[in-house]
Design a protein around this motif. Structure first.
Motif, PDB file in Angstrom:
ATOM      1  N   LYS A  32       0.854  -1.179   0.000  1.00 60.43           N
ATOM      2  CA  LYS A  32       0.000   0.000   0.000  1.00 60.43           C
ATOM      3  C   LYS A  32       0.894   1.234   0.000  1.00 60.43           C
ATOM      4  O   LYS A  32       1.836   1.329   0.792  1.00 60.43           O
ATOM      5  CB  LYS A  32      -0.888  -0.012   1.243  1.00 60.43           C
ATOM      6  CG  LYS A  32      -1.794   1.199   1.372  1.00 60.43           C
ATOM      7  CD  LYS A  32      -2.754   0.995   2.524  1.00 60.43           C
ATOM      8  CE  LYS A  32      -2.606   2.065   3.542  1.00 60.43           C
ATOM      9  NZ  LYS A  32      -3.525   1.909   4.669  1.00 60.43           N
ATOM     10  N   GLY A  37      -2.485   5.758  -0.596  1.00 63.08           N
ATOM     11  CA  GLY A  37      -3.286   4.639  -0.123  1.00 63.08           C
ATOM     12  C   GLY A  37      -3.586   3.574  -1.169  1.00 63.08           C
ATOM     13  O   GLY A  37      -4.307   2.627  -0.895  1.00 63.08           O
ATOM     14  N   GLU A  38      -3.041   3.707  -2.366  1.00 58.95           N
ATOM     15  CA  GLU A  38      -3.250   2.722  -3.430  1.00 58.95           C
ATOM     16  C   GLU A  38      -2.671   1.375  -3.009  1.00 58.95           C
ATOM     17  O   GLU A  38      -1.529   1.289  -2.573  1.00 58.95           O
ATOM     18  CB  GLU A  38      -2.578   3.203  -4.716  1.00 58.95           C
ATOM     19  CG  GLU A  38      -2.646   2.238  -5.879  1.00 58.95           C
ATOM     20  CD  GLU A  38      -4.009   2.149  -6.538  1.00 58.95           C
ATOM     21  OE1 GLU A  38      -4.168   1.306  -7.418  1.00 58.95           O
ATOM     22  OE2 GLU A  38      -4.918   2.922  -6.166  1.00 58.95           O
ATOM     23  N   ILE A  39      -3.466   0.292  -3.125  1.00 56.81           N
ATOM     24  CA  ILE A  39      -3.024  -1.054  -2.779  1.00 56.81           C
ATOM     25  C   ILE A  39      -2.784  -1.836  -4.057  1.00 56.81           C
ATOM     26  O   ILE A  39      -3.629  -1.832  -4.962  1.00 56.81           O
ATOM     27  CB  ILE A  39      -4.063  -1.781  -1.902  1.00 56.81           C
ATOM     28  CG1 ILE A  39      -4.216  -1.050  -0.563  1.00 56.81           C
ATOM     29  CG2 ILE A  39      -3.666  -3.238  -1.669  1.00 56.81           C
ATOM     30  CD1 ILE A  39      -5.277  -1.609   0.350  1.00 56.81           C
ATOM     31  N   VAL A  98       0.328  -5.026   3.287  1.00 52.06           N
ATOM     32  CA  VAL A  98      -1.019  -5.218   3.805  1.00 52.06           C
ATOM     33  C   VAL A  98      -1.424  -6.690   3.791  1.00 52.06           C
ATOM     34  O   VAL A  98      -2.422  -7.064   4.386  1.00 52.06           O
ATOM     35  CB  VAL A  98      -2.067  -4.375   3.042  1.00 52.06           C
ATOM     36  CG1 VAL A  98      -1.829  -2.893   3.282  1.00 52.06           C
ATOM     37  CG2 VAL A  98      -2.059  -4.690   1.561  1.00 52.06           C
TER      38      VAL A  98
END
Length: 133
Positions: A32, A37-39, A98
């Protein structure tokens, strides 16, 4: 810059010292971006033995990647701080693991015999995983 530790909880019967096998062990993670916040959709792997130079001569990391969404350059590498009893501790600069996908390549030893069992495959996730921040 933060440190994130990956812990593994498993019921071990007649074996001890479960660990990744070899310097070239591949840690499969979903990342992430700490900026936007891009996963990541796909599993990415890092090998802690790899070394990629950081921009501006700020040292090196095991993986350097540019976020597809915000274009920020992020990196991740092994932390030198071994004070936790964890499988691995990553030093994260803009990236945050994550999820973790265990693969083959773990080893353990027989409790009484000391026999080394190599190439243990944890791909079925027969253990509980935790990521500590």
């Amino acid at each position: 810059m933060g440190k994130i530790a990956l812990q593994l909880k498993a019921t071990l019967e007649n074996i001890t010292n479960l660990r990744p096998l070899g310097e070239d062990f591949r840690w499969y993670l979903k990342m992430k971006c700490g900026n936007c916040g891009e996963i990541s959709e796909k599993w990415q792997y890092i090998r802690l033995m790899d070394s990629v130079a950081l921009k501006g001569g700020r040292g090196s990391a095991s993986m350097v990647q540019k976020c597809k969404l915000c274009a920020r350059e992020n990196s991740i590498g092994k932390s030198d701080n071994e004070k936790f009893k964890t499988i691995v501790e990553f030093e994260c600069r803009g990236l945050e693991p994550v999820d973790f996908q265990p693969q083959a390549g773990f080893a353990a030893e027989g409790v009484e015999s000391g026999t080394v069992f190599s190439d243990i495959n944890l791909q079925e996730k027969v253990c509980d995983l935790g990521i500590l921040i």
